[in-house]
Write a protein that holds these residues in place. Structure first.
Motif, mmCIF file in Angstrom:
data_model
loop_
_atom_site.group_PDB
_atom_site.id
_atom_site.type_symbol
_atom_site.label_atom_id
_atom_site.label_comp_id
_atom_site.label_asym_id
_atom_site.label_seq_id
_atom_site.Cartn_x
_atom_site.Cartn_y
_atom_site.Cartn_z
ATOM 1 N N LYS A 225 0.909 -0.989 0.032
ATOM 2 C CA LYS A 225 0.002 -0.106 -0.110
ATOM 3 C C LYS A 225 1.024 1.219 0.129
ATOM 4 N N ALA A 226 1.918 1.359 0.714
ATOM 5 C CA ALA A 226 2.778 2.262 0.878
ATOM 6 C C ALA A 226 3.379 2.891 -0.140
ATOM 7 N N ASN A 227 3.723 1.684 -1.047
ATOM 8 C CA ASN A 227 4.343 1.717 -2.492
ATOM 9 C C ASN A 227 3.437 2.067 -3.489
ATOM 10 N N GLY A 228 1.968 2.263 -3.196
ATOM 11 C CA GLY A 228 1.213 2.762 -4.238
ATOM 12 C C GLY A 228 0.214 1.451 -4.907
ATOM 13 N N SER A 229 0.359 0.365 -4.175
ATOM 14 C CA SER A 229 -0.638 -0.346 -4.763
ATOM 15 C C SER A 229 -2.032 -0.569 -4.469
ATOM 16 N N GLY B 287 5.906 -4.850 -7.487
ATOM 17 C CA GLY B 287 6.578 -5.157 -6.623
ATOM 18 C C GLY B 287 7.414 -6.249 -7.024
ATOM 19 N N ASP B 288 8.718 -6.310 -6.481
ATOM 20 C CA ASP B 288 10.068 -7.268 -7.024
ATOM 21 C C ASP B 288 9.797 -8.935 -7.017
ATOM 22 N N LYS B 289 8.488 -9.161 -6.830
ATOM 23 C CA LYS B 289 8.455 -10.776 -7.150
ATOM 24 C C LYS B 289 6.874 -10.870 -7.399
ATOM 25 N N LEU B 290 6.528 -11.812 -8.386
ATOM 26 C CA LEU B 290 5.482 -12.119 -8.912
ATOM 27 C C LEU B 290 4.956 -13.119 -7.396
ATOM 28 N N LEU B 291 4.794 -14.546 -7.851
ATOM 29 C CA LEU B 291 4.651 -15.553 -6.836
ATOM 30 C C LEU B 291 6.039 -16.175 -6.330
ATOM 31 N N THR B 292 6.805 -16.646 -7.311
ATOM 32 C CA THR B 292 8.221 -17.124 -7.156
ATOM 33 C C THR B 292 9.298 -16.397 -8.148
ATOM 34 N N THR B 293 8.693 -15.707 -9.020
ATOM 35 C CA THR B 293 9.879 -15.185 -10.152
ATOM 36 C C THR B 293 9.997 -13.727 -10.062
ATOM 37 N N ASN C 297 10.282 -9.925 -10.594
ATOM 38 C CA ASN C 297 9.344 -8.738 -11.519
ATOM 39 C C ASN C 297 9.996 -7.410 -11.115
ATOM 40 N N PRO C 298 9.849 -6.241 -11.920
ATOM 41 C CA PRO C 298 10.617 -5.055 -11.599
ATOM 42 C C PRO C 298 10.087 -4.466 -10.400
ATOM 43 N N GLU C 299 11.149 -3.981 -9.755
ATOM 44 C CA GLU C 299 10.995 -3.326 -8.274
ATOM 45 C C GLU C 299 9.826 -2.033 -8.524
ATOM 46 N N PHE C 300 9.463 -1.764 -7.475
ATOM 47 C CA PHE C 300 8.228 -0.482 -7.164
ATOM 48 C C PHE C 300 8.824 0.634 -7.967
ATOM 49 N N SER C 301 10.284 0.929 -7.418
ATOM 50 C CA SER C 301 10.707 2.152 -7.753
ATOM 51 C C SER C 301 10.948 2.316 -9.249
ATOM 52 N N SER C 302 11.335 1.164 -9.652
ATOM 53 C CA SER C 302 11.468 1.418 -11.354
ATOM 54 C C SER C 302 10.314 1.549 -12.233
ATOM 55 N N ASP C 303 9.126 0.676 -11.737
ATOM 56 C CA ASP C 303 7.920 1.102 -12.298
ATOM 57 C C ASP C 303 7.286 2.501 -12.125
ATOM 58 N N LEU C 304 7.413 2.884 -10.684
ATOM 59 C CA LEU C 304 7.008 4.260 -10.582
ATOM 60 C C LEU C 304 7.645 5.187 -11.487
ATOM 61 N N ALA C 305 9.028 5.224 -11.532
ATOM 62 C CA ALA C 305 9.659 6.020 -12.456
ATOM 63 C C ALA C 305 9.417 5.810 -13.847
ATOM 64 N N MET C 306 8.965 4.456 -14.325
ATOM 65 C CA MET C 306 8.438 4.445 -15.722
ATOM 66 C C MET C 306 7.067 5.027 -15.921
ATOM 67 N N LEU C 307 6.423 4.797 -14.963
ATOM 68 C CA LEU C 307 4.966 5.325 -15.212
ATOM 69 C C LEU C 307 5.172 7.001 -15.233
ATOM 70 N N GLN C 308 6.201 7.447 -14.553
ATOM 71 C CA GLN C 308 6.084 8.960 -14.509
ATOM 72 C C GLN C 308 6.609 9.673 -15.827
ATOM 73 N N VAL C 309 7.684 8.676 -16.300
ATOM 74 C CA VAL C 309 8.156 9.007 -17.719
ATOM 75 C C VAL C 309 6.869 9.050 -18.586
ATOM 76 N N PHE C 310 6.241 7.954 -18.701
ATOM 77 C CA PHE C 310 4.740 7.812 -19.561
ATOM 78 C C PHE C 310 3.791 8.697 -19.466
ATOM 79 N N GLY C 311 3.812 9.471 -18.260
ATOM 80 C CA GLY C 311 2.821 10.647 -17.969
ATOM 81 C C GLY C 311 1.590 9.633 -17.233
ATOM 82 N N MET C 312 1.777 8.421 -16.588
ATOM 83 C CA MET C 312 0.741 7.871 -16.224
ATOM 84 C C MET C 312 0.714 7.995 -14.572
#
Ligand code: SAM
Ligand code: DTB
Ligand code: SF4
Length: 335
Positions: free
Chosen positions: A90-94, A289-295, A297-312
């Motif tokens: 939640k704190a990371n924006g989910s 979040g950096d994990k799906l179930l066992t594999t 996934n991108p880190e919160f921080s890189s996703d948030l940065a990516m969304l910001q670049v995309f204007g989302m």
């Protein structure tokens, strides 16, 4: 505005899937903007609350006990740890927290009692709670609904025709029955599949045909790219061309215009430019979040940065349907 239909034919869906890609993506983007705020992405965080040791034979899955993968069967995660993970998400924006268990089906035991309690607690934290626990009967679905469960994920995975090449220990009908039980209990349905398991194009179309002709479209449709995990029967499966994945996303958006289309497993292996194309083609939800179930996934921080670049920006919880007001770029993304 595109009509929401449950009577698609295979030919119609194939004609959409086969459009020149540049037109397909443009049409999907148009439909997306009519039905949603195209700048919003719903972020959902997964936690595996019971990992590995699963009796099923899903060929893609690292958690099946019969395959020799690095995933070890572990007991259920304790309730405090689950709640802590939800707070971090939640704190990371989910806005959504999804608990997964490597079960064939839910059993009426103390573990299920614990899941029900956690569903109540996390719902009270103001998050949309989702579970993916395998097959459910009517009573179990009702119990989860009473506890406040918002959504249940149960995938059809592939077309009815290709299904028994991938799984033999439970039938397509079993899966449809669980989806029925979830729907009848008044829980939001999350149902999609996996692309890149060696299926033909017609199987991807067949999966979308089945899902889009359910009595009601799932509110959320996860499209996973196979994560080929060492030790599973699909470990050496060639990666499907990204363009086929993109076509699947765009076609899902067009045939299910009111559903959230989730760009799911496989993002770790995608470039940001590829993900951008998926958002353009109507994907409006991700696992964060950096994990799906066992594999991984991108880190919160890189996703948030990516969304910001995309204007989302990330979508608030419990928000239904069309939300096309003007948005202030990325203003809900935590710093
Ligand atoms: N055991 C429950 C079940 O099968 O319904 C819940 C968890 S199961 C891991 C949830 C979904 O994750 C599967 O239906 C499948 O679509 C997806 N999945 C599992 N392994 C995957 C992989 N290696 N690559 C892509 N998607 C995968
Ligand atoms: C879904 O469609 N994809 C998620 C979620 N629903 C439960 C799971 C993906 C799992 C990928 C492999 C793993 O991490 O174990
Ligand atoms: Fe078990 Fe679910 Fe994995 Fe199939 S997908 S092996 S049911 S955990």
């Amino acid at each position: 505005m595109a009509e929401v239909r449950n009577n698609w034919t295979r030919e119609e869906i194939a004609a959409i899937y086969d459009k020149p890609l540049i037109d397909l993506v443009f049409e999907a983007a148009k439909v997306h903007r009519e039905h949603f705020d195209h700048r919003e992405v719903q972020m959902s965080t997964l936690l595996s609350i019971k990992t590995g040791g699963c009796p099923e034979d899903c060929s893609y899955c690292p958690q099946a006990a019969r395959y020799h993968t690095d995933v070890k069967g572990t007991p259920m995660v304790n309730v405090n740890e689950i709640i802590e993970s939800a707070m971090i998400a939640k704190a990371n924006g989910s806005s959504r927290f999804c608990m997964g268990a490597a079960w064939r089906e839910v059993k009426d035991n103390v573990q299920f009692d614990r899941v029900v309690d956690v569903v109540k607690t996390v719902t009270d934290m103001g998050m949309e709670v989702c579970c993916t626990l395998g097959m459910l009967n009517e009573k179990q679905a009702e119990r989860l609904k009473e506890a406040g469960l918002y959504a249940y994920n149960h995938n059809l995975d592939t077309s009815p025709e290709y299904y028994d090449k991938i799984i033999t220990t439970r039938t397509y009908e079993d899966r449809l029955k669980t989806l029925d039980n979830v729907r009848n209990a008044g829980i939001s349905v999350c149902c999609g599949g996996i692309v890149g398991m060696g299926e033909e194009k017609m199987d991807r179309i067949g999966l979308l045909l089945t899902i889009s002709n359910l009595p009601k479209h799932p509110e959320s449709v996860p499209i996973n790219a196979l994560v080929a995990v060492e030790g599973t029967p699909l470990e050496n499966q060639d990666k499907i061309p990204f363009w086929e994945f993109l076509r699947t996303i765009a076609t899902a958006r067009i045939v299910m215009p009111d559903s959230m289309v989730r760009l799911s497993a496989g993002r770790q292996e995608m470039s940001e430019s590829e993900q951008f194309l998926c958002f353009l083609a109507g994907a409006n939800s991700i696992f964060a979040g950096d994990k799906l179930l066992t594999t991984p996934n991108p880190e919160f921080s890189s996703d948030l940065a990516m969304l910001q670049v995309f204007g989302m920006k990330n979508r608030a919880p419990f928000k239904e349907g069309k939300t096309c007001q003007s948005v202030n770029s990325a203003d809900e993304i935590p710093a």
